[in-house]
Design a protein around this motif. Structure first.
Motif, PDB file in Angstrom:
ATOM      1  N   LEU A 183      10.607  15.424   1.349  1.00  0.00           N
ATOM      2  CA  LEU A 183      10.028  14.094   1.577  1.00  0.00           C
ATOM      3  C   LEU A 183      10.954  13.175   2.367  1.00  0.00           C
ATOM      4  CD1 LEU A 183       8.532  13.381  -1.978  1.00  0.00           C
ATOM      5  CD2 LEU A 183       7.337  14.289   0.027  1.00  0.00           C
ATOM      6  N   PHE A 184      12.186  13.634   2.579  1.00  0.00           N
ATOM      7  CA  PHE A 184      13.175  12.748   3.187  1.00  0.00           C
ATOM      8  C   PHE A 184      12.831  12.367   4.619  1.00  0.00           C
ATOM      9  CE2 PHE A 184      16.909  14.058   0.220  1.00  0.00           C
ATOM     10  CZ  PHE A 184      16.424  13.180  -0.739  1.00  0.00           C
ATOM     11  N   ASN A 185      12.298  13.286   5.419  1.00  0.00           N
ATOM     12  CA  ASN A 185      12.040  12.971   6.831  1.00  0.00           C
ATOM     13  C   ASN A 185      11.105  11.776   6.953  1.00  0.00           C
ATOM     14  OD1 ASN A 185      12.035  13.839   9.866  1.00  0.00           O
ATOM     15  ND2 ASN A 185       9.879  13.570   9.339  1.00  0.00           N
ATOM     16  N   GLN A 186      10.003  11.798   6.207  1.00  0.00           N
ATOM     17  CA  GLN A 186       9.064  10.674   6.286  1.00  0.00           C
ATOM     18  C   GLN A 186       9.701   9.381   5.778  1.00  0.00           C
ATOM     19  OE1 GLN A 186       5.621  10.273   3.541  1.00  0.00           O
ATOM     20  NE2 GLN A 186       4.368  10.279   5.414  1.00  0.00           N
ATOM     21  N   MET A 187      10.459   9.482   4.684  1.00  0.00           N
ATOM     22  CA  MET A 187      11.111   8.295   4.144  1.00  0.00           C
ATOM     23  C   MET A 187      12.090   7.705   5.150  1.00  0.00           C
ATOM     24  SD  MET A 187      13.466   7.863   0.716  1.00  0.00           S
ATOM     25  CE  MET A 187      14.933   8.574   1.482  1.00  0.00           C
ATOM     26  N   PHE A 188      12.872   8.566   5.808  1.00  0.00           N
ATOM     27  CA  PHE A 188      13.857   8.067   6.763  1.00  0.00           C
ATOM     28  C   PHE A 188      13.170   7.466   8.000  1.00  0.00           C
ATOM     29  CE2 PHE A 188      17.007  11.263   4.877  1.00  0.00           C
ATOM     30  CZ  PHE A 188      17.567  10.289   4.065  1.00  0.00           C
ATOM     31  N   CYS A 189      12.059   8.073   8.435  1.00  0.00           N
ATOM     32  CA  CYS A 189      11.314   7.496   9.564  1.00  0.00           C
ATOM     33  C   CYS A 189      10.811   6.098   9.204  1.00  0.00           C
ATOM     34  CB  CYS A 189      10.143   8.397   9.940  1.00  0.00           C
ATOM     35  SG  CYS A 189      10.609   9.933  10.777  1.00  0.00           S
ATOM     36  N   ARG A 190      10.314   5.959   7.991  1.00  0.00           N
ATOM     37  CA  ARG A 190       9.845   4.643   7.551  1.00  0.00           C
ATOM     38  C   ARG A 190      10.995   3.647   7.449  1.00  0.00           C
ATOM     39  NH1 ARG A 190       5.456   6.776   2.981  1.00  0.00           N
ATOM     40  NH2 ARG A 190       3.690   6.921   4.441  1.00  0.00           N
ATOM     41  N   ARG A 225       0.802  -1.220   0.000  1.00  0.00           N
ATOM     42  CA  ARG A 225       0.000   0.000   0.000  1.00  0.00           C
ATOM     43  C   ARG A 225       0.839   1.277   0.000  1.00  0.00           C
ATOM     44  NH1 ARG A 225      -2.538  -1.534   4.176  1.00  0.00           N
ATOM     45  NH2 ARG A 225      -1.633  -0.133   5.718  1.00  0.00           N
ATOM     46  N   VAL A 226       2.052   1.199   0.559  1.00  0.00           N
ATOM     47  CA  VAL A 226       2.868   2.403   0.789  1.00  0.00           C
ATOM     48  C   VAL A 226       4.141   2.347  -0.045  1.00  0.00           C
ATOM     49  CG1 VAL A 226       4.185   3.687   2.518  1.00  0.00           C
ATOM     50  CG2 VAL A 226       1.951   2.714   3.115  1.00  0.00           C
ATOM     51  N   HIS A 227       4.432   3.433  -0.709  1.00  0.00           N
ATOM     52  CA  HIS A 227       5.667   3.539  -1.493  1.00  0.00           C
ATOM     53  C   HIS A 227       6.743   4.123  -0.573  1.00  0.00           C
ATOM     54  CE1 HIS A 227       8.096   3.582  -5.043  1.00  0.00           C
ATOM     55  NE2 HIS A 227       8.242   4.907  -5.048  1.00  0.00           N
ATOM     56  N   VAL A 228       7.634   3.267  -0.078  1.00  0.00           N
ATOM     57  CA  VAL A 228       8.594   3.706   0.953  1.00  0.00           C
ATOM     58  C   VAL A 228       9.665   4.612   0.369  1.00  0.00           C
ATOM     59  CG1 VAL A 228      10.282   2.942   2.666  1.00  0.00           C
ATOM     60  CG2 VAL A 228       8.163   1.630   2.317  1.00  0.00           C
ATOM     61  N   LEU A 229      10.282   4.190  -0.718  1.00  0.00           N
ATOM     62  CA  LEU A 229      11.344   4.990  -1.338  1.00  0.00           C
ATOM     63  C   LEU A 229      10.700   5.966  -2.319  1.00  0.00           C
ATOM     64  CD1 LEU A 229      14.083   2.279  -2.008  1.00  0.00           C
ATOM     65  CD2 LEU A 229      13.853   3.809  -0.051  1.00  0.00           C
ATOM     66  N   GLY A 230      10.463   7.187  -1.823  1.00  0.00           N
ATOM     67  CA  GLY A 230       9.774   8.171  -2.642  1.00  0.00           C
ATOM     68  C   GLY A 230      10.709   8.918  -3.570  1.00  0.00           C
ATOM     69  N   GLU A 231      10.174   9.973  -4.154  1.00  0.00           N
ATOM     70  CA  GLU A 231      10.972  10.832  -5.017  1.00  0.00           C
ATOM     71  C   GLU A 231      12.121  11.433  -4.199  1.00  0.00           C
ATOM     72  OE1 GLU A 231      10.626  11.382  -8.289  1.00  0.00           O
ATOM     73  OE2 GLU A 231       9.055   9.842  -8.282  1.00  0.00           O
TER      74      GLU A 231
END
Length: 578
Positions: free
Chosen positions: A545-552, A534-540
């Motif tokens: 967008l990096f903070n959310q990606m790194f938290c994930r 459901r979730v695209h972890v490695l975003g653009e």
């Protein structure tokens, strides 16, 4: 993370205990609150004042609930006094999840956790304290597997039944769990190195102790024989009229009983009923009577003595992992060991039967069938690339995972029914036990491989320390579910096997929730798979967008280590690529 400031990792048990104490107005360290798994919830005993929620639906509005029926037992009309409400909402303490708010609704008093704070507490330093038992224990445990003892010959894969294979896998799993908790573990019996049974066990990832093929245990056997001959429970000639229980290794009866008694004139007999009555041993079969001591019984006892030779504590615990068909005979062996002078605590972990409707398979045939099905399924999915040593290793591990999850995911006292029709196959898709778990573990490795390639290409920076991140960006319901239902409770799950061994009373049998790790991993894989799809972890590669990606990535890195830790208790190495 080492909690050197006096705090401790967040624990569900500590939080439930503290919430219950706040609601009752008693001290936070009040005794009597332990965890029980009940459906989707965790409740404190004996009061059952609070439930931990775990379903995605309920977690949208609450994390803990004190049902209205409980509130009415404490307060008039179920109305929580303002002072009590304030005490609940201001709850703080070591190991207690931070509380964000709560209110009384139709279903009861519901409480919400401060989720960003909980994410940061768990993930900021890698979640290492959540991946191991909450404390190290001391003790010496002998895991005795009667199915592997010579009778009189060493068993082979072709003589090993599926029920006996279940006991061997269970002993292996228990040994890994107990070692993680700090117990010294010894396995019994030792087996001849390079024997067919050792080769078979190694194919399943089981590292059983071996001795040279020429080795004998005759000296210990002679000592055991002498101890039984001098035992106060030895039955003398004048006591012959009493019932014989068949014999610690010999067969039993029917029409040949008199002839057998003639053959056994002068044989060594031990009165087992006197042993368990006079020694105060509880839970043994009352039909145990006089036992004729056969050579394989003496060999079994000598192996048990050997297994305790390195015991560094006053008393070891011998855990006999046996099938229900062999339980009576193993009770004979256990009481005989006591009659020979052994004083170690003995418990029996008894497994239900393994059923294969429509056919009969030995352990060797079953493993061969599953290996063939695993290879066929892999070839259908991956084609011609399924060749070479790497794929041989993958198929071996995936086959072992399939076998372990099929035989260990059921409560150990219950029967297991296997689908062993050749056309059934082993699917590499869908939530079907071991293959599904290993596949999702591999997906995490693939994710981080993709991230590292992005770093090498300059698309992403290195993952910063958790202390530098804002975990309030983890808002997807699947993220909290993975933390709250799996990462935080895992440590307490690891504690349970050792706690069960500590329970006094209850007789010879011990019931341990040996199925929980397998069920935990399957449930984790379902929820992780749902989230990952459901979730695209490695975003653009955009800075905002990096903070959310790194938290994930912090969450999923901890999840990857959780997989490794749980699979390690099953002696399954992770598959890093599929």
């Amino acid at each position: 993370m080492e909690f050197t400031d006096g705090s401790s990792p967040l624990r569900i048990t500590a939080t439930v205990r503290a919430l219950g104490s706040s609601l009752r107005g008693t001290r936070v360290d009040a005794p009597g609150c332990s965890l029980l798994m009940s459906g989707d919830r965790v409740s404190p005993e004996p009061e059952k004042l609070w439930f931990k929620e775990s379903s995605a639906k309920n977690l949208r509005s609450r994390d803990f609930l004190s049902p209205g029926t409980m509130l009415t037992t404490l307060y008039a009309d179920g109305q929580v006094p303002p002072a009590v409400m304030s005490r609940v909402l201001s709850l703080r303490g070591s190991g207690i999840l931070p509380i964000a708010g709560g209110e009384v609704m139709g279903e009861g008093l519901r409480v919400r956790v401060d989720r960003p704070a909980a994410f940061k507490d768990v993930l900021a330093d890698g979640a290492t304290e959540y991946l191991k038992p909450s404390g190290q224990r001391q003790g010496f445990v002998v895991l005795n597997c009667p199915a592997l003892h010579p009778k009189p010959n060493t068993p082979t894969p072709d003589t090993l039944t599926l029920g006996q294979l279940r006991t061997v896998l269970l002993a292996d799993h228990m040994g890994a769990l107990l070692r993680r908790q700090g117990f010294a573990v010894s396995y019994c019996p030792t087996l001849p190195e390079d024997s067919d049974i050792i080769t078979f066990l190694r194919a399943l990832g089981i590292d059983w102790p071996t001795v040279p093929a020429s080795w004998t245990n005759e000296e210990r056997e002679e000592k055991v024989q002498e101890a039984l001959e001098n035992s106060p429970y030895r039955e003398r000639e004048m006591e012959r009229g009493r019932r014989t229980s068949g014999g610690g290794g010999g067969g039993g009866g029917g029409g040949g009983r008199k002839a057998e008694e003639g053959e056994n004139d002068g044989a060594l007999r031990v009165n087992l009923k006197r042993v368990f009555q006079e020694e105060g041993l509880l839970g043994y079969d009352p039909s145990l009577g006089t036992c004729i001591v056969h050579r394989d019984s003496v060999s079994h006892l000598a192996q048990l003595d050997l297994a305790t030779v390195d015991c560094t504590v006053a008393m070891a615990t011998a855990l006999h992992v046996t099938s229900c068909q062999d339980e009576f005979r193993q009770q004979q062996i256990a009481v005989l060991w006591r009659a020979s002078g052994a004083t170690h605590t003995q418990r029996h972990l008894v497994c239900g039967p393994v059923k294969t409707p429509g056919c009969h398979l030995t352990a060797a045939q079953y493993l061969q069938l599953r290996r063939g099905q695993m290879k066929e399924a892999s070839e259908m999915k991956y084609g011609d690339q399924v060749e070479g040593q790497t794929w041989d290793d993958i198929i071996r591990v995936m086959t072992s995972a399939t076998v372990r999850f099929e035989l260990l995911s059921t409560v150990h006292t219950s029967p297991v029914t296997l689908d062993v029709q050749k056309e059934g196959g082993v699917s590499t898709k869908g939530p079907r036990g071991g293959v599904f778990v290993m596949y999702n573990c591999a997906r995490l490795h693939t994710l981080f491989d993709s991230y590292e390639r992005g770093v090498e290409k300059g698309l992403y920076p290195e993952i910063p320390e958790g202390s530098q991140l804002d975990f309030s960006s983890l808002k997807e319901e699947g993220e909290w579910l993975l933390l709250f239902n799996y990462l935080i409770p895992f440590s307490e799950l690891l504690d349970q096997s050792g706690q069960a061994l500590d329970c006094e009373g209850g007789g010879a049998r011990v019931n341990i929730k040996t199925e929980q790790i397998c069920k935990f991993l399957v449930s984790l894989s379902k929820d992780f798979s749902s989230y990952y799809n459901r979730v695209h972890v490695l975003g653009e590669p955009l800075p905002h967008l990096f903070n959310q990606m790194f938290c994930r990535l912090h969450l999923l890195r901890a999840l990857r280590e959780l997989y490794h830790s749980a699979l390690d208790t099953l002696n399954l190495p992770p598959i890093r690529q599929l």
